[in-house]
Design an enzyme around this catalytic site. Structure first.
Site, PDB file in Angstrom:
ATOM      1  N   HIS A   1       0.844  -1.197   0.000  1.00 13.47           N
ATOM      2  CA  HIS A   1       0.000   0.000   0.000  1.00 13.47           C
ATOM      3  C   HIS A   1       0.874   1.239   0.000  1.00 13.47           C
ATOM      4  CE1 HIS A   1       0.676  -1.113   4.209  1.00 13.47           C
ATOM      5  NE2 HIS A   1       0.468   0.154   4.561  1.00 13.47           N
ATOM      6  N   VAL A   2       0.340   2.287  -0.599  1.00 11.93           N
ATOM      7  CA  VAL A   2       1.011   3.584  -0.634  1.00 11.93           C
ATOM      8  C   VAL A   2       0.145   4.572   0.139  1.00 11.93           C
ATOM      9  CG1 VAL A   2       1.874   5.472  -2.086  1.00 11.93           C
ATOM     10  CG2 VAL A   2       2.058   3.091  -2.888  1.00 11.93           C
TER      11      VAL A   2
END
Length: 143
Positions: A100-101
């Site tokens: 995830h960013v």
């Protein structure tokens, strides 16, 4: 989908999230542990534990969605800045093991701090590291 993965549960609709955007490869939603208003996460739909597990196509799709969401956050929230953060493995500060960013809108007056101090690296050490990375065929992936 990985069993017992909270982000896979969001993708499958088994767990609620405030979804902002989704396409065939990615989902963007508000972080339920937001450190700033608009703190958004972008994930691939296909489970990938970290940067080493994600396919190139899914990684590119994640960055396209990150780019799109950055523009939306800028237009709507007009932050003074934006911090992107992506962590891998426990030593890299990853705590949810589905890539995830984070997109964290920033204000000049916020109290978030850099996780490290900037100091000049030794040029000789940089040159040694470059030779190590590019030597012995390990850089074939860069070609």
């Amino acid at each position: 989908m990985a069993s017992e993965c909270v982000f896979c549960d969001i993708v499958a609709g088994r767990l609620h999230a405030e979804i902002l955007f989704e396409d065939e490869r990615t989902v963007a939603f508000l972080d339920n542990t937001a450190v700033m208003e608009g703190h958004t996460l972008v994930i691939p739909r296909a489970h990938a534990g970290d940067i080493w597990e994600i396919s190139e196509d899914d990684a590119a799709a994640v960055m396209r969605t990150v780019h799109r969401m950055a523009a939306v956050l800028d237009d709507v929230l007009t932050p003074d800045g934006l911090t992107l953060f992506q962590a891998n493995r426990p030593a890299g500060w990853q705590d949810v093991f589905h890539l995830h960013v984070h997109l964290v809108p920033r204000e000049d007056s916020d109290r978030l701090n850099r996780p490290w101090y900037v100091d000049r690296a030794d040029p000789e050490a940089l040159a040694r590291t470059r030779r190590r990375i590019l030597g012995e065929g390990s850089a074939d992936a860069l070609r």
